[in-house]
Design a protein around this motif. Structure first.
Motif, mmCIF file in Angstrom:
data_model
loop_
_atom_site.group_PDB
_atom_site.id
_atom_site.type_symbol
_atom_site.label_atom_id
_atom_site.label_comp_id
_atom_site.label_asym_id
_atom_site.label_seq_id
_atom_site.Cartn_x
_atom_site.Cartn_y
_atom_site.Cartn_z
ATOM 1 N N PHE A 258 -5.637 24.762 -10.505
ATOM 2 C CA PHE A 258 -7.184 24.949 -9.528
ATOM 3 C C PHE A 258 -7.590 25.383 -10.619
ATOM 4 C CE2 PHE A 258 -6.810 29.207 -8.970
ATOM 5 C CZ PHE A 258 -5.098 29.874 -9.152
ATOM 6 N N CYS A 259 -9.139 26.003 -9.986
ATOM 7 C CA CYS A 259 -10.076 26.387 -11.260
ATOM 8 C C CYS A 259 -10.432 27.912 -10.523
ATOM 9 C CB CYS A 259 -11.208 25.210 -12.161
ATOM 10 S SG CYS A 259 -10.697 23.947 -12.175
ATOM 11 N N LEU A 260 -10.614 28.900 -11.375
ATOM 12 C CA LEU A 260 -11.549 29.877 -11.295
ATOM 13 C C LEU A 260 -12.143 30.751 -12.232
ATOM 14 C CD1 LEU A 260 -8.850 32.788 -10.608
ATOM 15 C CD2 LEU A 260 -8.180 30.850 -12.305
ATOM 16 N N GLY A 261 -13.291 31.331 -11.686
ATOM 17 C CA GLY A 261 -13.922 31.804 -12.811
ATOM 18 C C GLY A 261 -15.418 32.320 -12.074
ATOM 19 N N GLU B 150 -11.412 26.448 -2.361
ATOM 20 C CA GLU B 150 -11.027 27.115 -2.763
ATOM 21 C C GLU B 150 -9.521 26.591 -4.130
ATOM 22 O OE1 GLU B 150 -7.270 26.039 -0.402
ATOM 23 O OE2 GLU B 150 -6.912 27.504 0.033
ATOM 24 N N ARG B 151 -10.001 24.887 -4.316
ATOM 25 C CA ARG B 151 -9.904 24.710 -6.148
ATOM 26 C C ARG B 151 -10.416 24.903 -6.470
ATOM 27 N NH1 ARG B 151 -6.385 19.414 -5.480
ATOM 28 N NH2 ARG B 151 -5.982 19.892 -7.305
ATOM 29 N N ILE B 152 -11.648 25.306 -6.443
ATOM 30 C CA ILE B 152 -13.066 25.732 -7.407
ATOM 31 C C ILE B 152 -13.671 26.700 -6.709
ATOM 32 C CG2 ILE B 152 -15.052 25.361 -8.217
ATOM 33 C CD1 ILE B 152 -12.999 22.858 -9.608
ATOM 34 N N LEU B 153 -12.517 28.065 -7.483
ATOM 35 C CA LEU B 153 -12.504 29.093 -6.642
ATOM 36 C C LEU B 153 -13.947 30.148 -7.737
ATOM 37 C CD1 LEU B 153 -11.494 30.941 -4.838
ATOM 38 C CD2 LEU B 153 -10.062 31.748 -6.099
ATOM 39 N N ASP B 154 -14.679 29.953 -6.896
ATOM 40 C CA ASP B 154 -15.796 31.646 -7.478
ATOM 41 C C ASP B 154 -15.299 33.058 -7.639
ATOM 42 O OD1 ASP B 154 -18.540 29.840 -8.443
ATOM 43 O OD2 ASP B 154 -18.291 29.013 -6.229
ATOM 44 N N THR B 155 -15.228 33.536 -8.426
ATOM 45 C CA THR B 155 -14.673 35.031 -8.445
ATOM 46 C C THR B 155 -16.470 35.468 -8.511
ATOM 47 O OG1 THR B 155 -14.380 35.219 -10.694
ATOM 48 C CG2 THR B 155 -12.684 34.036 -9.366
ATOM 49 N N PRO B 156 -15.815 37.020 -8.398
ATOM 50 C CA PRO B 156 -16.072 38.067 -8.235
ATOM 51 C C PRO B 156 -16.657 38.254 -9.891
ATOM 52 C CG PRO B 156 -15.045 39.161 -7.136
ATOM 53 C CD PRO B 156 -14.013 37.632 -7.480
ATOM 54 N N VAL B 157 -17.907 38.514 -10.458
ATOM 55 C CA VAL B 157 -17.628 39.867 -11.200
ATOM 56 C C VAL B 157 -16.415 41.015 -12.206
ATOM 57 C CG1 VAL B 157 -19.838 40.159 -13.906
ATOM 58 C CG2 VAL B 157 -20.224 39.012 -11.978
ATOM 59 N N SER B 158 -15.450 39.804 -12.813
ATOM 60 C CA SER B 158 -14.473 40.790 -12.638
ATOM 61 C C SER B 158 -13.231 40.064 -13.271
ATOM 62 C CB SER B 158 -13.476 40.881 -10.872
ATOM 63 O OG SER B 158 -14.397 41.414 -10.310
ATOM 64 N N GLU B 159 -13.561 40.376 -14.555
ATOM 65 C CA GLU B 159 -12.893 38.896 -15.785
ATOM 66 C C GLU B 159 -11.323 40.142 -15.819
ATOM 67 O OE1 GLU B 159 -15.275 40.561 -16.666
ATOM 68 O OE2 GLU B 159 -16.508 38.845 -17.054
ATOM 69 N N ILE B 160 -10.750 40.635 -15.474
ATOM 70 C CA ILE B 160 -9.306 41.577 -15.261
ATOM 71 C C ILE B 160 -8.488 40.980 -14.194
ATOM 72 C CG2 ILE B 160 -7.903 43.662 -14.940
ATOM 73 C CD1 ILE B 160 -10.061 45.163 -16.039
ATOM 74 N N LEU B 161 -9.649 40.801 -13.307
ATOM 75 C CA LEU B 161 -8.887 39.877 -11.776
ATOM 76 C C LEU B 161 -8.977 38.867 -12.484
ATOM 77 C CD1 LEU B 161 -8.044 39.642 -9.152
ATOM 78 C CD2 LEU B 161 -11.160 39.109 -8.605
ATOM 79 N N ILE B 162 -9.964 37.483 -13.003
ATOM 80 C CA ILE B 162 -9.783 36.665 -13.392
ATOM 81 C C ILE B 162 -8.396 35.715 -14.391
ATOM 82 C CG2 ILE B 162 -10.587 34.217 -14.667
ATOM 83 C CD1 ILE B 162 -13.806 35.788 -14.370
ATOM 84 N N ALA B 163 -8.234 36.916 -14.933
ATOM 85 C CA ALA B 163 -7.148 36.634 -15.834
ATOM 86 C C ALA B 163 -5.520 37.342 -15.335
ATOM 87 C CB ALA B 163 -7.469 37.354 -17.380
#
Lengths: 325, 339
Positions: free
Chosen positions: B25-28, B54-67
């Protein structure tokens, strides 16, 4: 493991696990002072009710993330005493084959992620595990331990916001032992509690007596049920106290002897003993039996660890990449 | 055989891997927002419609969370492809990449695997100092990470697919001026190479360099945009009778020393061109290894051409001066053969 090995009731088993953690840590402390162990130590004495109360009702396939003070968490999640002690001796039979050390105890086969010793670093990782539990359509949950110090890391904020946004099965268990190393929480935050920060992320937060294993367990059960039921994350602030120093040589000059005495009177193990004797149908002989059994287990693990093989120096070059570069 | 841009090739790789394996899946940030861009450079455009949010998951502007979420998902059975808008933002997530992703396998005695991909756009493109860096060298330094730099559509697809299937954290660096992003996300000064990509499935193994141009006088090692500048320089130098062998290592970790050394044994001259700052860059490591392993084959000192040791400036005239240009490569090559 404890749970299958005897016919103790749940409360007696919880007591046994707390005694095991305490005696394990006291054993480590002596071994360390005698110079038998390499490295450093960050000990858990005084906080046992947090690990046991939070983890007792987790399943083996549930996950747990831990910190630089991981022994209590690891033992309560089912990592064997033998493999923890062997890791402290830096032996190949250690839970990390001697490559982790005191701050990275864990065993992924029982859901204990090797402990993450960067303050706050494990919180976003726990969110990722929660995301995976949800995406794989399991009903497994994650308990994420961290301290009061970590609640002031940016990682805490990003992770709680993410878990809340995605409604993930994560239970954030903040062990507030009042000191981030030597810095008192009052010198580090203006909020009255860490639990109140939960409202900023739109999730439930609760302050819990972290030295009362039954209170911790009640709060944990509620949060676990929420998480399993796809109702999202919770933040529990467990008020506790490490009755020892932060690390190997800490005379605790930053706190008063009176404060330490007051907390010693709230020792979670003594409180559980009192409860078991007064309300738990146990007599002093029962407790003594439990204590002796724990001594035996530690003695056995100690013998195994001492006689286990040392790693070869060149073993250091293995395991950098999974399956090799 | 289809002809496509690098952005399209990356998108196709992601699509195929997501169809093949439900764990991928992708997140970013901004990767699947309706009416959005499909990530900063359109790579994930349309994938949310195909695979769901769900599988192309948009995240908040939170790089620590993404990684961190990628690490956590990877160690518990998923295969995340994380996306950061600009490589410069990797520094916001350094703890997760360097302390968690890179070390988890090792600290666990080899029991925990971290199969995650971290994609990021790099390179100077008149955006100023904080959206311009080429930080590959930071990561080549870290044991436990793999570092991939695709410079063609063919490589982009084959390497990304290999990255997704790798059981280790893989950083994939993509160049902003090579994507071929279209519409509002197109880049004014971009090269946007298009290339042929086979219709049938293929993977490109890590640690296998590509010889982009054969030559006999100088071995020139370059990645990403610098491959194209090196090729242009080689073209010019050919008119002067100089024959340049251009090698694109394609992955910096693992690095294909064999192919480069084989070339150096033939040419006896080595040039390394990188877009990152020169001091302690990955080119310095290649040069140091060359001095240890093949120095007696060299007829002249090794030349490293890299961005000058300054932040990337905004003004195009300054940016073009700081980042290695075709002109600079040509001049350095001339000096090298005169030496």
């Amino acid at each position: 493991m404890t749970k299958e090995a005897n016919k103790l009731n749940k409360h007696q088993q919880m007591y046994e696990l707390m005694v095991l953690i305490r005696r394990y840590e006291e054993t480590i402390s002596s071994l360390f002072l005698e110079g038998e162990l390499p490295g450093t130590i960050h000990q858990y004495q005084g906080q046992e009710a947090c690990a046991v109360g939070m983890l007792f009702d987790l399943r083996k396939d549930d996950y747990m993330t831990s910190t630089h003070r991981p022994a209590g968490h690891a033992l309560a999640k089912g990592v064997s005493v033998e493999s923890c002690l062997a890791e402290m001796f830096a032996k190949t039979t250690g839970c990390c084959k001697g490559k982790g050390g005191s701050m990275h105890l864990g065993d992924i086969s029982c859901g204990a992620v090797p402990a993450i010793a960067i303050v706050g670093g494990g919180i976003p990782v726990a969110v990722g595990i929660g995301l995976s539990c949800k995406m794989r359509r399991t009903d497994t949950v994650v308990v994420c331990f961290f301290g009061d110090g970590a609640a002031n890391e940016g990682a805490f904020h990003e992770a709680l916001n993410g878990a809340a946004l995605w409604n993930l099965p994560v239970i954030f268990a903040c062990e507030n032992n009042l000191y981030a190393a030597s810095t008192c929480i009052r010198q580090a935050m203006k909020s009255e509690s860490i639990a109140q920060r939960a409202s900023a992320y739109g999730i439930p937060g609760e302050v819990v007596d972290g030295n009362d294993v039954l209170a911790v367990n009640r709060a944990a059960l509620k949060a676990i049920e929420r998480a399993r039921g796809n109702e999202g994350p919770s933040l529990l602030e467990l008020e506790t106290y490490r009755i020892v120093g932060h690390s190997r040589s800490d005379p605790c000059g930053y706190r008063t002897r009176e404060e330490e005495k007051a907390w010693r009177e709230k020792d979670p193990i003594l409180r559980m003993e009192k409860y078991l004797l007064e309300h738990g149908g146990a007599n002093p002989e029962d407790l003594e039996k439990i204590q002796k059994n724990v001594e035996k287990r530690i003695e056995h693990a100690l013998q195994e660890a001492r006689s286990a093989p040392e790693p070869q120096a060149e073993d250091a070059l293995q395991d950098v990449y999974y399956g090799g570069e | 055989m289809a002809t496509m841009t690098i952005a399209e090739a990356l998108r196709q790789a992601i699509r195929e891997e997501m169809h093949r394996d439900a764990r991928v899946f992708c997140l970013g940030e901004d990767i699947g927002v309706e009416g959005g861009f499909g990530g900063a450079f359109t790579v994930t455009l349309g994938l949310a419609e195909e695979f769901g949010h769900e599988r192309i998951l948009d995240t908040p502007v939170s790089e620590i969370l993404i990684a961190g979420a990628a690490v956590g998902a990877a160690i518990s059975g998923m295969r995340p492809i994380a996306d950061v808008q600009y490589g410069d933002f990797l520094f916001c997530m350094m703890d997760q990449l360097v302390n968690q992703a890179a070390k988890m396998t090792y600290m666990s005695g080899g029991t925990v695997k971290v199969p995650m991909v971290m994609r990021s756009p790099v390179g100077a493109s008149t955006r100023g100092a904080q959206h311009a860096q080429s930080p590959e060298g930071f990561f080549t330094h870290v044991p436990g990470l793999k570092v991939v730099c695709p410079s063609t559509a063919y490589d982009a697809k084959g390497l990304l697919k290999s990255a997704v299937r790798d059981d280790n954290p893989v950083l994939v660096f993509e160049h902003k001026l090579l994507y071929g992003s279209k519409g509002a996300r197109s880049e004014k000064t971009a090269l946007n190479p298009v290339g042929e990509v086979p219709d049938e499935e293929y993977l490109i193994p890590f640690g296998k360099a590509a010889v982009r141009r054969e030559g006999k006088d100088i071995t020139l090692v370059a990645t990403l945009l610098m491959v194209y500048r090196a090729l242009q320089a080689a073209e010019i130098l050919e008119g002067e009778g100089l024959s340049i062998e251009v090698i694109d290592p394609r992955t910096l970790v693992p690095f294909d020393y064999d192919t480069v050394w084989e070339s150096v044994r033939k040419t006896s001259r080595l040039m390394i061109v990188e877009e990152d700052n020169r001091r302690c860059g990955w080119g310095a490591e290649i040069a140091a290894r060359a001095s240890e392993e093949i120095i007696y084959y060299l007829d002249a000192p090794i030349r490293r051409i890299a961005a000058y040791d300054v932040p990337i400036p905004f003004a195009p005239v300054m940016e073009n001066y700081v980042v290695p240009s075709v002109k600079r490569i040509v001049e350095e090559a001339r000096k090298l053969v005169e030496a």
